[in-house]
Design a protein around this motif. Structure first.
Motif, short mmCIF file in Angstrom:
data_model
loop_
_atom_site.label_atom_id
_atom_site.label_comp_id
_atom_site.label_asym_id
_atom_site.label_seq_id
_atom_site.Cartn_x
_atom_site.Cartn_y
_atom_site.Cartn_z
N THR A 319 8.52 12.61 9.48
CA THR A 319 7.38 12.04 8.75
C THR A 319 7.22 12.71 7.38
OG1 THR A 319 6.29 11.85 10.89
CG2 THR A 319 4.91 11.51 8.94
N SER A 320 7.14 11.89 6.35
CA SER A 320 6.87 12.41 4.99
C SER A 320 5.58 11.76 4.48
CB SER A 320 7.99 12.03 4.03
OG SER A 320 9.23 12.53 4.46
N VAL A 321 4.89 12.46 3.60
CA VAL A 321 3.66 11.89 3.01
C VAL A 321 3.79 11.97 1.48
CG1 VAL A 321 1.15 12.05 2.82
CG2 VAL A 321 2.27 12.62 4.99
N ILE A 322 3.55 10.85 0.83
CA ILE A 322 3.53 10.83 -0.64
C ILE A 322 2.10 10.55 -1.09
CG2 ILE A 322 4.30 9.63 -2.73
CD1 ILE A 322 6.91 9.05 -1.44
N THR A 323 1.59 11.38 -2.00
CA THR A 323 0.26 11.12 -2.58
C THR A 323 0.46 10.85 -4.07
OG1 THR A 323 -0.65 12.62 -0.96
CG2 THR A 323 -2.10 12.02 -2.78
N GLU A 324 -0.03 9.69 -4.51
CA GLU A 324 0.10 9.29 -5.91
C GLU A 324 -1.22 9.58 -6.61
OE1 GLU A 324 2.58 7.85 -8.10
OE2 GLU A 324 0.89 8.23 -9.44
N THR A 325 -1.22 10.54 -7.52
CA THR A 325 -2.49 10.90 -8.16
C THR A 325 -2.61 10.36 -9.59
OG1 THR A 325 -1.86 12.98 -9.23
CG2 THR A 325 -2.41 13.12 -6.89
N ILE A 326 -1.54 9.82 -10.15
CA ILE A 326 -1.58 9.43 -11.57
C ILE A 326 -2.03 7.97 -11.75
CG2 ILE A 326 -0.30 9.35 -13.77
CD1 ILE A 326 -0.47 12.19 -12.64
N PHE A 327 -1.40 7.06 -11.03
CA PHE A 327 -1.74 5.63 -11.18
C PHE A 327 -2.30 5.10 -9.87
CE2 PHE A 327 1.54 6.15 -14.51
CZ PHE A 327 0.77 5.74 -15.60
N GLU A 328 -3.34 4.26 -9.97
CA GLU A 328 -4.05 3.84 -8.76
C GLU A 328 -3.35 2.71 -8.00
OE1 GLU A 328 -5.06 3.35 -11.82
OE2 GLU A 328 -6.08 1.43 -12.09
N ASN A 329 -2.33 2.11 -8.61
CA ASN A 329 -1.70 0.96 -7.93
C ASN A 329 -0.18 1.06 -8.02
OD1 ASN A 329 -1.63 -1.49 -6.58
ND2 ASN A 329 -1.56 -2.67 -8.48
N ARG A 330 0.35 2.25 -7.64
CA ARG A 330 1.78 2.40 -7.81
C ARG A 330 2.53 2.48 -6.48
NH1 ARG A 330 4.88 5.87 -12.59
NH2 ARG A 330 6.10 4.08 -13.20
N PHE A 331 2.07 1.67 -5.50
CA PHE A 331 2.75 1.63 -4.21
C PHE A 331 3.26 0.23 -3.88
CE2 PHE A 331 0.28 5.50 -2.38
CZ PHE A 331 1.34 6.35 -2.66
N MET A 332 3.37 -0.62 -4.91
CA MET A 332 3.74 -2.02 -4.61
C MET A 332 5.12 -2.12 -3.95
SD MET A 332 2.36 -3.71 -8.07
CE MET A 332 3.26 -2.48 -8.96
N HIS A 333 5.97 -1.17 -4.28
CA HIS A 333 7.33 -1.17 -3.72
C HIS A 333 7.32 -0.95 -2.21
CE1 HIS A 333 6.13 2.64 -5.57
NE2 HIS A 333 6.57 3.19 -4.47
N ALA A 334 6.22 -0.37 -1.67
CA ALA A 334 6.18 -0.06 -0.23
C ALA A 334 6.30 -1.35 0.59
CB ALA A 334 4.88 0.67 0.11
N THR A 335 5.63 -2.42 0.13
CA THR A 335 5.70 -3.70 0.86
C THR A 335 7.15 -4.21 0.88
OG1 THR A 335 3.59 -4.11 -0.18
CG2 THR A 335 4.60 -5.99 0.93
N GLU A 336 7.83 -4.07 -0.26
CA GLU A 336 9.22 -4.54 -0.33
C GLU A 336 10.11 -3.68 0.58
OE1 GLU A 336 9.92 -7.39 -2.30
OE2 GLU A 336 7.72 -7.28 -2.25
N LEU A 337 9.85 -2.37 0.59
CA LEU A 337 10.66 -1.48 1.45
C LEU A 337 10.43 -1.81 2.93
CD1 LEU A 337 10.26 1.90 -0.49
CD2 LEU A 337 12.36 0.61 -0.16
N ASN A 338 9.18 -2.13 3.28
CA ASN A 338 8.91 -2.50 4.68
C ASN A 338 9.65 -3.78 5.05
OD1 ASN A 338 7.41 -0.27 5.35
ND2 ASN A 338 5.42 -1.22 5.00
N ARG A 339 9.82 -4.69 4.08
CA ARG A 339 10.62 -5.90 4.35
C ARG A 339 12.06 -5.54 4.73
NH1 ARG A 339 9.73 -10.79 2.46
NH2 ARG A 339 11.78 -11.03 1.55
N MET A 340 12.51 -4.38 4.21
CA MET A 340 13.88 -3.94 4.51
C MET A 340 13.95 -3.12 5.80
SD MET A 340 15.19 -2.90 0.70
CE MET A 340 16.94 -2.88 1.10
#
Ligand code: EPU
Length: 417
Positions: A319-340
């Motif tokens: 298990t890894s955890v990523i926290t994005e503190t700079i931009f509030e909407n920078r996880f859009m790629h996660a949905t695409e990765l889940n498709r894979m």
């Protein structure tokens, strides 16, 4: 519409050459406006964003000649007009023109850059700094106009070490009357590179690359040439490509100092590195460990590497955890990765990633520039075919990315489908 198609599973080997940094080239092109003459930028990365910023400057009278890897900017005929709004809104970095144009002409009007898909990205810090330098700001009808017969040096404390605000204010202050001190300035290597260029034009900037930048205003600046620094984000993307494909590659055109936060995390994961003079050999053949990442302003872990890191962590057991503190909407790629077939759960600014045995190729889209790079990395490791659409995002920041990967042995092509 162009797409990148990858058949995953190939090992990478050989050497890749890194281009110059997009985020250095763009402000340096803009800064050349201050010279009122001819500046040359060598070994520049010929990216889509470079063409856009050139068009923005041409729309106010700059003469720009792009020849292979050289950009020649003649700003002697620039007039104080409004750059084409449609072009400005295409790319946020266009707003960097405000500082140098205000400084050169005493007034400037430009379209607001607008939001973008990784976040709302306001410009309040840029404007607060301009006001501190004595400018009057008028906002309305989607435009911002700044006026100041001459900017006056001042002490500016940035509420957040914004890269763009630091650059814009540095460029505004180099011809202001007296001394400007920018505190809590961004420390990114690209800021130091911009200061190097400004100083070669005759500016007096000290401390760029640290949290406090001192600028002593001068009356005019001269023509200069510049070779921008290597792109640390492109280098980091190839380092992660070695990890995700379990390969060993050599990356040429790196500055170890600029890559420290990336080297530290990849080393913690178990990736081996041999660091040479301007090059690095990355060995991703070991069993990798999960890690936790928090994006931070430089010298913290860069937000521009977060998406690519997510791709890599999707393939690492645990298990890894990523926290994005700079931009509030920078996880859009996660949905695409889940498709894979990835297993990513989002919770506000954090993403919890459970490594999976295999990603499976499918149709995905580049949600933004770095999200697009993440799709390429996942495609290289996935079983079967990955077809990436909306790749214009990727072309904004990577030069010939599929050619570079192909040279390393990847089965990757660009098609007009
Ligand atoms: N911010 C404000 N107010 C401002 C300015 C920024 O609230 O006036 C906020 C932003 O909304 C964001 C944070 O501060 O949440 C950081 O923004 P910053 O100004 O530092 O970013 P930027 O200058 O717009 C540059 C790079 C980005 C990179 C960021 C952070 C260029 C041309 N762009 O953007 O690069 O992500 O710094 O390091 O230099 C990329 O290359 O993919 C990219 C997006």
């Amino acid at each position: 519409m162009e797409r990148i198609v990858i058949k995953g599973g190939s090992k990478l080997s050989g050497t890749v050459k890194i281009s110059s940094a997009k985020n250095s080239v763009l402000p340096v092109i803009v800064a050349s406006v201050l010279s009122c003459g001819r500046c040359e930028i060598d070994s520049s990365a010929m990216l889509e964003d470079v063409h856009v910023i050139s068009e923005v400057l041409r729309s106010i009278g700059a003469d720009i000649c792009i020849n292979k890897e050289k950009i020649i900017i003649d700003s002697s005929h620039i007039r104080n007009g409004e750059p084409t709004g449609e072009l400005v809104r295409k790319m946020r970095a266009s707003f960097l023109i405000m500082g140098p144009m205000l400084s050169r002409f005493g007034r400037f009007k430009i379209s607001l850059p607008g939001g973008c898909n990784i976040g709302t990205r306001p410009i309040d810090l840029h404007l607060k700094g301009m006001i501190a330098l004595g400018a009057d700001i008028i906002l309305g009808h989607g435009y911002v106009e700044a006026k100041a017969s001459r900017l006056i040096g001042s002490k500016i404390y940035l509420d957040f070490p914004s890269v763009g605000a630091t650059e814009n204010l540095m460029m505004a202050a180099v011809m202001a009357e007296g001394e400007t001190i920018i505190e809590n300035a961004a420390e990114e290597p690209e800021i130091e590179d911009l200061a190097t260029f400004l100083n070669s034009m005759g500016s007096q900037v000290v401390g760029a690359g640290t949290g406090t930048i001192k600028i002593l205003g001068v009356n005019n600046l001269k023509e200069a040439n510049h070779t921008p620094i290597f792109d640390r984000i492109e280098a980091g993307t190839f380092m992660m490509a070695a990890g995700i494909t379990k390969s060993k590659i050599k990356i040429e055109g790196v500055n170890e100092e600029h890559l420290k936060p990336i080297i530290a995390k990849l080393t913690e994961m178990g990736i081996s590195m041999e660091i040479g003079n301007n090059n690095i050999i990355v060995d991703g053949t070991n069993e990798l460990r999960p890690v936790d990442i928090k994006t931070m302003p430089y010298p913290g872990f860069p937000t521009d590497m977060q998406a690519q890191m997510m791709s890599l962590l999707c393939t690492v057991k645990g298990t890894s955890v990523i926290t994005e503190t700079i931009f509030e909407n920078r996880f859009m790629h996660a949905t695409e990765l889940n498709r894979m077939g990835a297993n990513i759960k989002l919770d506000g600014r954090s993403a919890v990633i459970e490594g999976v045995k295999k990603l499976s190729g499918c149709e995905v889209k580049a949600t933004d520039l770095r999200g697009g790079a993440a799709m390429i990395l996942s495609g290289l490791a996935a079983e079967g075919k990955t077809e990436i659409s909306d790749i214009y995002h990727i072309d904004r920041g990577y030069v010939n990315i599929e050619e570079k990967f192909k040279k390393l042995g990847a089965d990757i092509d660009r098609y007009d489908i």
